[in-house]
Each structure stands twice: as structure tokens, then as C-alpha cells.
Write a protein that holds these residues in place. Structure first.
Motif, PDB file in Angstrom:
ATOM      1  N   ALA A 201       0.956  -1.332   0.009  1.00  8.65           N
ATOM      2  CA  ALA A 201      -0.152   0.041   0.031  1.00  8.65           C
ATOM      3  C   ALA A 201       0.879   1.232  -0.016  1.00  8.65           C
ATOM      4  O   ALA A 201       0.554   2.224   0.626  1.00  8.65           O
ATOM      5  CB  ALA A 201      -0.997   0.000   1.264  1.00  8.65           C
ATOM      6  N   ALA A 202       1.912   1.260  -0.872  1.00  8.91           N
ATOM      7  CA  ALA A 202       2.926   2.212  -0.834  1.00  8.91           C
ATOM      8  C   ALA A 202       2.724   3.418  -1.769  1.00  8.91           C
ATOM      9  O   ALA A 202       3.433   4.139  -1.894  1.00  8.91           O
ATOM     10  CB  ALA A 202       4.194   1.709  -1.096  1.00  8.91           C
ATOM     11  N   GLY A 203       1.429   3.777  -2.261  1.00  6.40           N
ATOM     12  CA  GLY A 203       1.087   4.746  -2.766  1.00  6.40           C
ATOM     13  C   GLY A 203       1.848   5.183  -4.155  1.00  6.40           C
ATOM     14  O   GLY A 203       2.119   4.077  -4.843  1.00  6.40           O
ATOM     15  N   ALA A 204       2.448   6.387  -4.341  1.00  3.74           N
ATOM     16  CA  ALA A 204       3.111   6.665  -5.377  1.00  3.74           C
ATOM     17  C   ALA A 204       4.306   5.866  -5.568  1.00  3.74           C
ATOM     18  O   ALA A 204       4.966   5.903  -6.535  1.00  3.74           O
ATOM     19  CB  ALA A 204       3.597   7.995  -5.325  1.00  3.74           C
ATOM     20  N   TRP A 205       4.641   5.176  -4.664  1.00  5.86           N
ATOM     21  CA  TRP A 205       6.019   4.217  -4.602  1.00  5.86           C
ATOM     22  C   TRP A 205       5.578   3.007  -4.665  1.00  5.86           C
ATOM     23  O   TRP A 205       6.513   2.147  -4.482  1.00  5.86           O
ATOM     24  CB  TRP A 205       6.776   4.685  -3.270  1.00  5.86           C
ATOM     25  CG  TRP A 205       7.198   6.237  -3.421  1.00  5.86           C
ATOM     26  CD1 TRP A 205       8.153   6.797  -4.188  1.00  5.86           C
ATOM     27  CD2 TRP A 205       6.489   7.208  -2.686  1.00  5.86           C
ATOM     28  NE1 TRP A 205       8.152   8.254  -3.836  1.00  5.86           N
ATOM     29  CE2 TRP A 205       6.957   8.408  -3.094  1.00  5.86           C
ATOM     30  CE3 TRP A 205       5.440   7.131  -1.759  1.00  5.86           C
ATOM     31  CZ2 TRP A 205       6.802   9.776  -2.221  1.00  5.86           C
ATOM     32  CZ3 TRP A 205       4.943   8.314  -1.364  1.00  5.86           C
ATOM     33  CH2 TRP A 205       5.693   9.661  -1.701  1.00  5.86           C
ATOM     34  N   GLY A 206       4.446   2.457  -4.657  1.00  2.00           N
ATOM     35  CA  GLY A 206       3.844   1.248  -4.923  1.00  2.00           C
ATOM     36  C   GLY A 206       4.421   0.318  -6.091  1.00  2.00           C
ATOM     37  O   GLY A 206       5.028  -0.825  -5.924  1.00  2.00           O
TER      38      GLY A 206
END
Length: 377
Positions: A201-206
Motif C-alpha cells: 500500500a505504498a501509494g506513489a511508490w507502490g
């Protein structure tokens, strides 16, 4: 060497990750949140704060409707209302083709209980005299609304921790690999973590985390530019969008008008972002055109954040096609705030039961690989 074992390791302490942790703990599942900074400090905490179902792709509406229920009971879930209010969401039309697009959308999603109302002409002007002459109508979703992301995102983290979720803040994952019976993770500090399940669930770094597992899930960073005015008399009673995009606004109880549109630029290799000069000027111009009362308002702050955008603007939300026990939950393409609670619930259902009834095949992490394979065959 420090070692940690857990049933579920969630990489990313934004809204999606912390909502997943909250639902997992409510199921009694041991959970560890691993966040490279502070929980809710990235896009989850600096976004516009619109809580809308209107305008979403049809595949997302079942989750959005479930999230709508959770938002209505927010204090029971996270201990605060997060300044959530059902102000209504009004999507503006500036041409007849805009009005037709809004009506077409209403018809396409008529089986969902959105209550969309198309307003135009004299009826629109009587109800909303505050808009400039270039606005000819709009679509109102009366029960959509807004909230304060700076309050909501950290509250989900605190709620998950209050139920027993563990948190490793300021911790970056450097290595990840499947191991017998689960996964092995190593942090920048050298801590070794064994987890039966992993949630990305790392968002923009997923996409970076996915690569650690040898998966290529395409995603492009974007840096939405936003601004806020000085406190003003009440002039906007709804959360606002525009057909075709490019501008959005809402007025908070204190009187400040929060608005945005366009994209800024990366700082520190996408770790941070700053507003763009051209979008800042365009926001000010559009604000005055759409809401003439804003023409002489003072803008007291601009800011930006880092969002992750997938090629089709649909999130990666579902099990990995390569590794059993790995779940991807990122790429919400600037529209994750409202849907996050239901997405977190779906992640917990996937992990605990192997399925989640509201997930659509459009969210499959393997969809681009499958499409590329089919195109070659």
C-alpha cells in the motif's frame, strides 16, 4: 540483528494501508504497518479532501457506495468525524457538450443510488447565483461531500494502533522476497521481518515495492497543485468540480476556500513535490471566472503532493499474479481519499478469506500483463 515476525505486513502508512490495518485488527489478525515517514504525511494527508462518488468509473462505485456508509459512521471507526460533511458535490458544465456528458454519466450509473440531479438554465442560476456567466449548469450529487485529510489520515493510523497494530515509522523497505510460508523483508536499518502476508500500500511508490517482488505494475507520478484563501464569508455551500477536470474547490467551516487544478513538479526524486508556476496562475484565473467573489481574495498558501497514476486510472487492488499472499493496493490515481475505507476493508477480506465481494476485475494487478500477452498472440 533485530527480527520481527507478523501475520500481515503492510508497506505504506497512508489511508489505504492504515484502513487495511484497522480492518485486519478488527478481525484479530496480527498486523505490522511499515511507513517510510509519518503515517498520513504524503498524499493521504495533503490531498484536496473531496469525498465524492460522482464521476467515478462504474467499476469503482460498489466500493465507493460501501465507503459512503463508513464515512457516515466515521467517529465510531476512528474516533473523530475528520470535519466530514455531506455538503453535496456539484460538477459544473461550461458548454452544452459538458451538460450532455453529465447527463450521459447519470444514465450510465442510474442503478446506483447517487441521486444525481442535472441543473441548467434559469433553475440552475436561481439555485446557484454565485457562479460566473461561463457556467451554464451542473450535476449535483447531494450526499457527496468533503473532509479534512490532515485529520482523517492520522486518525486511521491511531485507530489501527489502538486495536493492537504495530507501527514502524521512518522505516524504508530495501529488500523483499518470498520465503517458505511467507515473505522476508529487510529494512534500511537492517531489521529482518518475516510475514505470512504482505500488503503493498505504498501509494506513489507502490510500483517500486512491486519491483522488489519482480513485478512490473506501471505507474506515473503526478503532483497536484492546490491553494487556499484567507477566511471569507460563506460563498460556496458545495464541494465543486468541473466536467473535464482542471479545477476543484470547497469552502471549509472557517471560511477558507481550498482549490486546485493542474500539476506541479518533483523534488528529491519524487520524495516531495512543489506547486507549478503555470498551474498556480491558472488556479487563480479559473477561480475568478467560476466564482467571481474570489477575484480579490488573498491566496495564503500553495502546496502539492505526490500521487501515483496508472495507465487506465484504475487502482491495483487485488492479489499478486506471481506470489500467493502478496496483495497490491495502490495506484488510486488521485481519487483514493473517498474510497480508502472500503478498499482497506476489501484488502482485509482478501487476506483473511481469499476473496472480496466488491472488487472488480478492472483492478487486477495483472491486467496490463494480460493485455500485453493477448496483444502479442
Amino acid at each position: 540483528m533485530n527480527r520481527i515476525s507478523t501475520t500481515a505486513a503492510i508497506i505504506g502508512g497512508g489511508l489505504i494501508g492504515c484502513a487495511s490495518a484497522l480492518f485486519l485488527r478488527r478481525m484479530g489478525i496480527e498486523t505490522l504497518i511499515i511507513e517510510r515517514g509519518n503515517c498520513g504525511a504524503c498524499a493521504s494527508g495533503v490531498n484536496f479532501g473531496g469525498v465524492r462518488r460522482q464521476g467515478r468509473a462504474r467499476a469503482q462505485l460498489p466500493l465507493a457506495m460501501r465507503a459512503h456508509e463508513i464515512w457516515s459512521e466515521l467517529p465510531a471507526w476512528i474516533g473523530t468525524d475528520g470535519e466530514y460533511m455531506r455538503s453535496g458535490h456539484l460538477k459544473l458544465a461550461r458548454s452544452l457538450s459538458d451538460l450532455q456528458a453529465l447527463a450521459d454519466y447519470r444514465d450510465r450509473v442510474s442503478d446506483f443510488d447517487l441521486g444525481l440531479q442535472i441543473l441548467e438554465g434559469a433553475a440552475f442560476r436561481r439555485r446557484y447565483p454565485e457562479f460566473g456567466p461561463g457556467v451554464i449548469g451542473g450535476s449535483l450529487c447531494p450526499e457527496d461531500g468533503q473532509a479534512n485529510p490532515r485529520l482523517v489520515a492520522p486518525a486511521f493510523a491511531r485507530a489501527a494502533q489502538s486495536l493492537g497494530a504495530r507501527l514502524l515509522a521512518h522505516t524504508r523497505i530495501m529488500e523483499a522476497a518470498p520465503r517458505a510460508g511467507g515473505f522476508a523483508l529487510r529494512t534500511e536499518q537492517g531489521t529482518c521481518i518475516h510475514a505470512d502476508f504482505v500488503v503493498n500500500a505504498a501509494g506513489a511508490w507502490g510500483h517500486d515495492i512491486a519491483r522488489l517482488f519482480d513485478e512490473d505494475l506501471p505507474q506515473t507520478p503526478g503532483y497536484p497543485t492546490m491553494a487556499v484563501t484567507e477566511p471569507l464569508p460563506c460563498l460556496l455551500g458545495v464541494s465543486l468540480g468541473v466536467e473535464g477536470g482542471g479545477f476543484y474547490a470547497r469552502q471549509v467551516e472557517r471560511g477558507n476556500v481550498v482549490m486546485g487544478g493542474g500539476f506541479g513538479e518533483s523534488v528529491d526524486h519524487d520524495l516531495r513535490a512543489r506547486p507549478g508556476r503555470a498551474p498556480m496562475q491558472r488556479i487563480a484565473e479559473q477561480a475568478g471566472e467560476i466564482l467571481p467573489a474570489l477575484r480579490h481574495a488573498h491566496l495564503i498558501r500553495f502546496w502539492s503532493g505526490v500521487e501515483g497514476y496508472t495507465p487506465d486510472k484504475q487502482p491495483y487492488l487485488g492479489p499478486s499474479t506471481k506470489h500467493s499472499g502478496l496483495i497490491h493496493a495502490f495506484g488510486f490515481s488521485g481519487a483514493g481519499f473517498q474510497i480508502s475505507p472500503a478498499a482497506g476493508e476489501a484488502v482485509a477480506q482478501l487476506l483473511a478469506h481469499g476473496s472480496a465481494p466488491l472488487l472488480d476485475a478492472a483492478f487486477s494487478p495483472g491486467r496490463h500483463t494480460t493485455a500485453a500477452t493477448n496483444a502479442k498472440s
